[in-house]
Design a protein around this motif. Structure first.
Motif, mmCIF file in Angstrom:
data_model
loop_
_atom_site.group_PDB
_atom_site.id
_atom_site.type_symbol
_atom_site.label_atom_id
_atom_site.label_comp_id
_atom_site.label_asym_id
_atom_site.label_seq_id
_atom_site.Cartn_x
_atom_site.Cartn_y
_atom_site.Cartn_z
ATOM 1 N N HIS A 59 24.291 -26.576 -41.768
ATOM 2 C CA HIS A 59 24.449 -26.751 -40.319
ATOM 3 C C HIS A 59 23.292 -27.578 -39.753
ATOM 4 O O HIS A 59 23.503 -28.465 -38.918
ATOM 5 N N TYR A 62 23.778 -31.105 -40.776
ATOM 6 C CA TYR A 62 24.854 -31.662 -39.956
ATOM 7 C C TYR A 62 24.326 -32.107 -38.599
ATOM 8 O O TYR A 62 24.619 -33.202 -38.128
ATOM 9 N N GLU A 63 23.528 -31.250 -37.958
ATOM 10 C CA GLU A 63 22.984 -31.582 -36.644
ATOM 11 C C GLU A 63 22.072 -32.804 -36.715
ATOM 12 O O GLU A 63 22.124 -33.672 -35.840
ATOM 13 N N GLU A 66 24.271 -35.858 -37.103
ATOM 14 C CA GLU A 66 24.936 -36.165 -35.830
ATOM 15 C C GLU A 66 23.980 -36.883 -34.884
ATOM 16 O O GLU A 66 24.345 -37.861 -34.233
#
Length: 117
Positions: A59, A62-63, A66
């Motif tokens: 996670h 992923y952040e 992004e």
């Protein structure tokens, strides 16, 4: 006497020491079973903790990706805008440029007079 009858008689006529042995044997089996269950429980907790940690790491990655993607999109947009400005500036300059208006062919070279340099 059949084997079944013999076994029945033995179980009915168990001596106290034989009963104690069987009780001890079942107690050992129960103890082993409890130890095995405890080890399994600890291993399952460890596995779940690793799985949660891995999910947290994914996670977080992923952040970060992004955020990086968003920054790259902004950079691309700025570069597109800069390209448009430069293209417009070149188009505005073309009619005034002596280097472009000297009758240049692909095999000849046009030199820019020193006063334009």
């Amino acid at each position: 006497m059949s084997l079944f009858n013999l076994m029945s008689n033995l179980s009915q006529n168990d001596t106290p020491s034989l009963r104690l042995f069987r009780k001890s044997e079942s107690s050992d089996d129960e103890e082993k079973r409890l130890k095995r269950r405890e080890k399994n429980r600890v291993a399952a907790q460890r596995s779940r903790r690793r799985q949660t940690q891995r999910a947290d790491e994914l996670h977080e990655a992923y952040e970060c990706l992004e955020q990086e993607n968003s920054l790259l999109k902004k950079e691309v947009q700025l570069l597109i805008e800069e390209q448009q400005r430069l293209t417009e500036a070149l188009k505005a300059h073309e009619p005034l440029c002596p280097a472009l208006n000297c009758g240049m062919t692909p095999t000849t070279r046009c030199t820019v007079p020193p006063e334009f340099v």
